[in-house]
Scaffold this active site. Structure first.
Site: not given
Lengths: 128, 130
Positions: B39, B77-79, B82
Site C-alpha cells: 500500500f 503499508v509503506c512507512v 504512512a
C-alpha cells in the site's frame, strides 16, 4: 522503469515516485525513468515552491546520478506539446566510472515510438 | 503464477481499492499465489482499523484483514507514506511520541524495499489506482 506523468507539485506522486526510484536503485536494480505528458515539467529549471509552502523536490533529481540512476528518458512529443525544449530542463549528469568519471548527460530525448519500444523491454513498470 | 499487488488509492473515494481486493481474491480462488500486497500513496488509508463505514456498505479495511487472516497474505503499508498520512503501528507511535496507533490487524508497516522485492519476486506486479 518508473514512468512519471504528473506535473511537479500539484500532487505528491512525483515526490513519492522519486523515493521509490531511489530505493529501487539502492537494491541494485537496472533503474530508468521516463517522463511523459505533464511529467516533463518535473525536470524544468528554476522551480521555486516557496510561495506554495510545499517542499521543493526538484533538487533531488540532481542526486539521481549519484545513485546510478542515469537513464532519464524524456518524450520529445510531450516537450513539443508544451512548448518546451531540452534547454528548459535541468542539466542532469552522471559520472561514468568506465571512462575516468567522465560527466555525461542523464536526460535522453526519445520519440513516442522509441519510448514504446523501451516500455516493451521492461521487467517491471511503475507509474507515478 | 505468483502475483504482487500495489494499491495506490485510499478506500471509498475511488474504486481502485475494491478492484485490487477483488483481483487479489480472484488470484487466490484460481489457485495462484499472492506474494504481497503493498500500500502506497493514499493507499495506506486501507490499513487503519479506525475505519467505520455505514453498516449497509462494504468494510474495505476489515475485508483486507480477513483476507490476510484466511490466506496468510502479507499486507505491507509503506512507512514513509504512512507517517505522512497518520497511519501508525505501536512501534511507530512510540517512536514519534503519538498517543495511539491505528494499524488494522493483518497489516504491517515496512519500507519501500518491500515493494521493490515484490516486483522482483512476483511473476506479475499489478498496480491499482492513479
Amino acid at each position: 522503469m518508473y514512468v512519471n506523468r504528473h506535473a511537479p507539485h500539484g500532487t505528491i506522486y512525483p515526490l513519492e515516485g522519486l523515493e521509490v526510484a531511489l530505493i529501487g536503485a539502492a537494491f541494485d536494480q537496472d533503474v530508468s525513468m521516463a517522463f511523459i505528458g505533464d511529467g516533463v515539467f518535473q525536470l524544468t529549471k528554476g522551480q521555486d515552491t516557496a510561495d506554495l509552502g510545499i517542499k521543493n523536490c526538484a533538487p533531488t533529481y540532481g542526486a539521481l546520478g549519484d545513485y546510478e540512476v542515469t537513464k532519464l528518458y524524456v518524450e520529445q512529443e510531450s516537450l513539443d506539446e508544451r512548448g518546451l525544449e531540452l534547454n528548459d530542463l535541468m542539466n542532469l549528469t552522471w559520472e561514468d566510472e568506465q571512462e575516468d568519471w567522465a560527466e555525461k548527460p542523464s536526460i535522453r530525448l526519445v520519440s513516442r515510438a522509441q519510448l514504446s519500444d523501451l516500455l516493451e523491454q521492461q521487467d517491471v513498470i511503475l507509474n507515478f | 503464477m505468483k502475483f504482487s499487488v500495489m494499491v495506490n488509492e485510499g478506500p471509498y473515494t475511488h474504486q481502485a481499492a475494491d478492484t485490487a481486493y477483488h483481483f487479489t481474491r480472484a488470484v487466490l480462488d484460481a489457485g495462484h499465489e499472492i506474494f504481497r500486497v503493498f500500500f502506497y500513496h493514499d493507499g495506506v488509508h486501507n490499513g487503519t482499523r479506525m475505519t467505520t463505514p455505514p453498516q449497509d456498505d462494504r468494510h474495505i479495511v476489515d475485508r483486507w484483514s480477513e483476507l490476510a487472516h484466511d490466506h496468510d497474505i502479507d499486507l505491507v503499508v509503506c512507512v514513509a507514506a504512512a507517517q505522512r498520512r497518520g497511519i501508525l503501528d505501536k512501534d511507530e507511535a512510540k517512536r514519534n511520541g503519538k498517543d495511539g496507533d491505528n494499524i488494522a490487524p493483518g497489516f504491517r508497516i515496512s519500507g519501500l524495499g518491500q515493494l521493490i522485492e515484490a516486483g522482483i519476486e512476483a511473476d506479475r506486479l499489478l498496480v491499482f489506482g492513479d
